[in-house]
Design a protein around this motif. Structure first.
Motif, PDB file in Angstrom:
ATOM      1  N   ARG A  90       0.830  -1.208   0.000  1.00 45.70           N
ATOM      2  CA  ARG A  90       0.000   0.000   0.000  1.00 45.70           C
ATOM      3  C   ARG A  90       0.862   1.255   0.000  1.00 45.70           C
ATOM      4  O   ARG A  90       0.574   2.227  -0.714  1.00 45.70           O
ATOM      5  N   GLY A  91       1.941   1.229   0.773  1.00 45.47           N
ATOM      6  CA  GLY A  91       2.825   2.388   0.835  1.00 45.47           C
ATOM      7  C   GLY A  91       3.497   2.676  -0.491  1.00 45.47           C
ATOM      8  O   GLY A  91       3.613   3.839  -0.899  1.00 45.47           O
ATOM      9  N   PHE A  92       3.930   1.615  -1.182  1.00 44.98           N
ATOM     10  CA  PHE A  92       4.558   1.801  -2.492  1.00 44.98           C
ATOM     11  C   PHE A  92       3.573   2.397  -3.485  1.00 44.98           C
ATOM     12  O   PHE A  92       3.901   3.342  -4.214  1.00 44.98           O
ATOM     13  N   ARG A  93       2.355   1.854  -3.504  1.00 46.47           N
ATOM     14  CA  ARG A  93       1.323   2.368  -4.423  1.00 46.47           C
ATOM     15  C   ARG A  93       1.033   3.838  -4.167  1.00 46.47           C
ATOM     16  O   ARG A  93       1.025   4.652  -5.105  1.00 46.47           O
ATOM     17  N   ASP A  94       0.804   4.179  -2.919  1.00 42.15           N
ATOM     18  CA  ASP A  94       0.418   5.547  -2.586  1.00 42.15           C
ATOM     19  C   ASP A  94       1.562   6.541  -2.779  1.00 42.15           C
ATOM     20  O   ASP A  94       1.358   7.649  -3.287  1.00 42.15           O
ATOM     21  N   THR A  95       2.770   6.150  -2.388  1.00 39.58           N
ATOM     22  CA  THR A  95       3.921   7.045  -2.527  1.00 39.58           C
ATOM     23  C   THR A  95       4.270   7.268  -3.992  1.00 39.58           C
ATOM     24  O   THR A  95       4.592   8.392  -4.407  1.00 39.58           O
ATOM     25  N   LEU A  96       4.209   6.201  -4.783  1.00 42.40           N
ATOM     26  CA  LEU A  96       4.494   6.326  -6.208  1.00 42.40           C
ATOM     27  C   LEU A  96       3.564   7.339  -6.855  1.00 42.40           C
ATOM     28  O   LEU A  96       3.997   8.180  -7.649  1.00 42.40           O
ATOM     29  N   PHE A  97       2.296   7.279  -6.484  1.00 37.84           N
ATOM     30  CA  PHE A  97       1.337   8.196  -7.103  1.00 37.84           C
ATOM     31  C   PHE A  97       1.482   9.611  -6.585  1.00 37.84           C
ATOM     32  O   PHE A  97       1.615  10.564  -7.365  1.00 37.84           O
ATOM     33  N   THR A  98       1.445   9.772  -5.258  1.00 39.62           N
ATOM     34  CA  THR A  98       1.397  11.114  -4.685  1.00 39.62           C
ATOM     35  C   THR A  98       2.703  11.886  -4.846  1.00 39.62           C
ATOM     36  O   THR A  98       2.688  13.080  -5.139  1.00 39.62           O
ATOM     37  N   ALA A  99       3.835  11.193  -4.663  1.00 40.11           N
ATOM     38  CA  ALA A  99       5.125  11.885  -4.664  1.00 40.11           C
ATOM     39  C   ALA A  99       5.731  12.025  -6.053  1.00 40.11           C
ATOM     40  O   ALA A  99       6.497  12.961  -6.292  1.00 40.11           O
ATOM     41  N   ILE A 100       5.404  11.115  -6.954  1.00 35.13           N
ATOM     42  CA  ILE A 100       6.077  11.114  -8.257  1.00 35.13           C
ATOM     43  C   ILE A 100       5.108  11.235  -9.430  1.00 35.13           C
ATOM     44  O   ILE A 100       5.241  12.126 -10.276  1.00 35.13           O
ATOM     45  N   LEU A 101       4.128  10.346  -9.492  1.00 40.80           N
ATOM     46  CA  LEU A 101       3.314  10.248 -10.701  1.00 40.80           C
ATOM     47  C   LEU A 101       2.413  11.462 -10.926  1.00 40.80           C
ATOM     48  O   LEU A 101       2.352  12.002 -12.033  1.00 40.80           O
ATOM     49  N   TRP A 102       1.721  11.901  -9.883  1.00 42.62           N
ATOM     50  CA  TRP A 102       0.832  13.055 -10.042  1.00 42.62           C
ATOM     51  C   TRP A 102       1.595  14.312 -10.471  1.00 42.62           C
ATOM     52  O   TRP A 102       1.251  14.925 -11.494  1.00 42.62           O
ATOM     53  N   PRO A 103       2.635  14.737  -9.728  1.00 39.51           N
ATOM     54  CA  PRO A 103       3.334  15.957 -10.164  1.00 39.51           C
ATOM     55  C   PRO A 103       4.044  15.788 -11.504  1.00 39.51           C
ATOM     56  O   PRO A 103       4.071  16.722 -12.316  1.00 39.51           O
ATOM     57  N   SER A 104       4.602  14.616 -11.773  1.00 32.88           N
ATOM     58  CA  SER A 104       5.307  14.393 -13.041  1.00 32.88           C
ATOM     59  C   SER A 104       4.365  14.500 -14.228  1.00 32.88           C
ATOM     60  O   SER A 104       4.697  15.095 -15.260  1.00 32.88           O
ATOM     61  N   THR A 105       3.188  13.909 -14.091  1.00 33.74           N
ATOM     62  CA  THR A 105       2.212  13.938 -15.181  1.00 33.74           C
ATOM     63  C   THR A 105       1.809  15.368 -15.522  1.00 33.74           C
ATOM     64  O   THR A 105       1.764  15.758 -16.698  1.00 33.74           O
ATOM     65  N   TRP A 106       1.546  16.164 -14.508  1.00 31.41           N
ATOM     66  CA  TRP A 106       1.132  17.543 -14.757  1.00 31.41           C
ATOM     67  C   TRP A 106       2.275  18.397 -15.289  1.00 31.41           C
ATOM     68  O   TRP A 106       2.058  19.312 -16.095  1.00 31.41           O
ATOM     69  N   VAL A 107       3.507  18.100 -14.879  1.00 30.27           N
ATOM     70  CA  VAL A 107       4.660  18.826 -15.423  1.00 30.27           C
ATOM     71  C   VAL A 107       4.805  18.525 -16.913  1.00 30.27           C
ATOM     72  O   VAL A 107       5.018  19.431 -17.724  1.00 30.27           O
ATOM     73  N   VAL A 108       4.667  17.253 -17.291  1.00 27.84           N
ATOM     74  CA  VAL A 108       4.743  16.886 -18.710  1.00 27.84           C
ATOM     75  C   VAL A 108       3.686  17.648 -19.509  1.00 27.84           C
ATOM     76  O   VAL A 108       3.986  18.252 -20.545  1.00 27.84           O
ATOM     77  N   PHE A 109       2.465  17.615 -19.030  1.00 26.71           N
ATOM     78  CA  PHE A 109       1.360  18.278 -19.730  1.00 26.71           C
ATOM     79  C   PHE A 109       1.577  19.787 -19.812  1.00 26.71           C
ATOM     80  O   PHE A 109       1.393  20.401 -20.870  1.00 26.71           O
ATOM     81  N   SER A 110       1.992  20.384 -18.703  1.00 31.77           N
ATOM     82  CA  SER A 110       2.095  21.846 -18.615  1.00 31.77           C
ATOM     83  C   SER A 110       3.307  22.410 -19.351  1.00 31.77           C
ATOM     84  O   SER A 110       3.281  23.566 -19.779  1.00 31.77           O
ATOM     85  N   VAL A 111       4.361  21.620 -19.472  1.00 31.19           N
ATOM     86  CA  VAL A 111       5.546  22.084 -20.196  1.00 31.19           C
ATOM     87  C   VAL A 111       5.413  21.809 -21.691  1.00 31.19           C
ATOM     88  O   VAL A 111       5.721  22.671 -22.527  1.00 31.19           O
ATOM     89  N   PHE A 112       4.918  20.615 -22.033  1.00 37.35           N
ATOM     90  CA  PHE A 112       4.888  20.217 -23.439  1.00 37.35           C
ATOM     91  C   PHE A 112       3.964  21.082 -24.283  1.00 37.35           C
ATOM     92  O   PHE A 112       4.382  21.635 -25.308  1.00 37.35           O
ATOM     93  N   TRP A 113       2.696  21.224 -23.856  1.00 36.70           N
ATOM     94  CA  TRP A 113       1.729  21.856 -24.752  1.00 36.70           C
ATOM     95  C   TRP A 113       1.948  23.350 -24.968  1.00 36.70           C
ATOM     96  O   TRP A 113       1.823  23.829 -26.106  1.00 36.70           O
ATOM     97  N   PRO A 114       2.317  24.120 -23.960  1.00 31.72           N
ATOM     98  CA  PRO A 114       2.630  25.532 -24.254  1.00 31.72           C
ATOM     99  C   PRO A 114       3.813  25.686 -25.206  1.00 31.72           C
ATOM    100  O   PRO A 114       3.767  26.529 -26.118  1.00 31.72           O
ATOM    101  N   LEU A 115       4.886  24.886 -24.997  1.00 32.07           N
ATOM    102  CA  LEU A 115       6.031  24.974 -25.897  1.00 32.07           C
ATOM    103  C   LEU A 115       5.669  24.476 -27.289  1.00 32.07           C
ATOM    104  O   LEU A 115       6.087  25.049 -28.302  1.00 32.07           O
TER     105      LEU A 115
END
Length: 241
Positions: A90-115
């Motif tokens: 459970r800890g691996f699942r939750d940490t992977l999402f909250t600490a890495i996957l959520w912010p990384s996904t939004w960074v990809v979206f927010s950097v890629f499309w404006p550029l």
């Protein structure tokens, strides 16, 4: 939490895996024979594992597999009222999402499309169109947002009192990626994202990691406000250590 929510979550996981694996299979098998020896595409292919977008959708696949395992265990033990997922799983699942996957996904979206909209050559050179269709592009840079939003909507999360551990993992993930970028430049004398080549040697170059870091931490914080808003009516917003 009802089994309906669990099943909806599992549907999201299955669709995530099918979407990304299917897209990868299409990309790797759909290259025209005359393009196999294209020097630009050969270089692009070798460097694919070093693109942050690829890191992100790969981690979405990993998270989806882990999520399926967790929900499978929950359903198979639904008659056990005191059953809890193994702590480390459970800890691996939750940490992977909250600490890495959520912010990384939004960074990809927010950097890629404006550029991409301003000057696509800064982030997505024209020759990539030879192997990546518009659909593939949107899967890797748009649909990834739907994946994480689906998770937030159907997976209740409890905001920790201390964010130190999550911030550590988040910082490590982005520092590791910037280390890969720098190593690639030292090894091959090329910046895999053209915008780095344009700004390298100018006073604006250090602003790239600073800006991305600010975005990542902002998105990390945003997820708790969104999750608490969605789940507060169900009593899911209390904090734990």
């Amino acid at each position: 939490m009802s089994n309906t929510t669990t099943y909806l979550r599992m549907v999201g996981y299955v669709l995530t895996i099918a979407m990304h694996v299917g897209n990868l299979a299409y990309i790797n098998t759909g290259v025209k024979p005359e393009l196999v020896n294209d020097p630009q595409l050969k270089s692009f292919s070798k460097l694919q594992p070093r693109y942050f977008t690829c890191w992100t959708f790969f981690l979405q696949i990993v998270h989806a597999w882990v999520g399926l395992i967790c929900d499978g265990l929950i359903l198979s033990n639904s008659n056990n009222k005191v059953y809890k997922l193994p702590k480390h799983l459970r800890g691996f699942r939750d940490t992977l999402f909250t600490a890495i996957l959520w912010p990384s996904t939004w960074v990809v979206f927010s950097v890629f499309w404006p550029l991409y909209t301003y000057d696509r050559s800064l982030i997505y050179p024209d020759f990539v169109d030879k192997v990546l269709t518009s659909t593939s592009n949107h899967i890797m840079h748009s649909a990834i947002v739907l994946v994480v939003l689906w998770e937030v909507c159907f997976q209740p999360r409890i905001e920790p009192r201390s964010h130190t551990r999550n911030v550590f993992y988040l910082t490590f993930h982005f520092l590791l990626y910037f280390a890969v970028l720098i190593y690639t430049y030292i090894e091959r004398n090329v910046w895999i994202y053209p915008i780095f080549a344009v700004l390298y040697g100018t006073i604006y170059f250090p602003l790239i990691p600073i800006t991305i870091g600010i975005m990542a931490y902002s998105y990390y914080t945003m997820q708790w406000k969104l999750s608490n808003y969605i789940w507060s009516s169900l009593g899911k917003s209390q904090k734990i250590r």
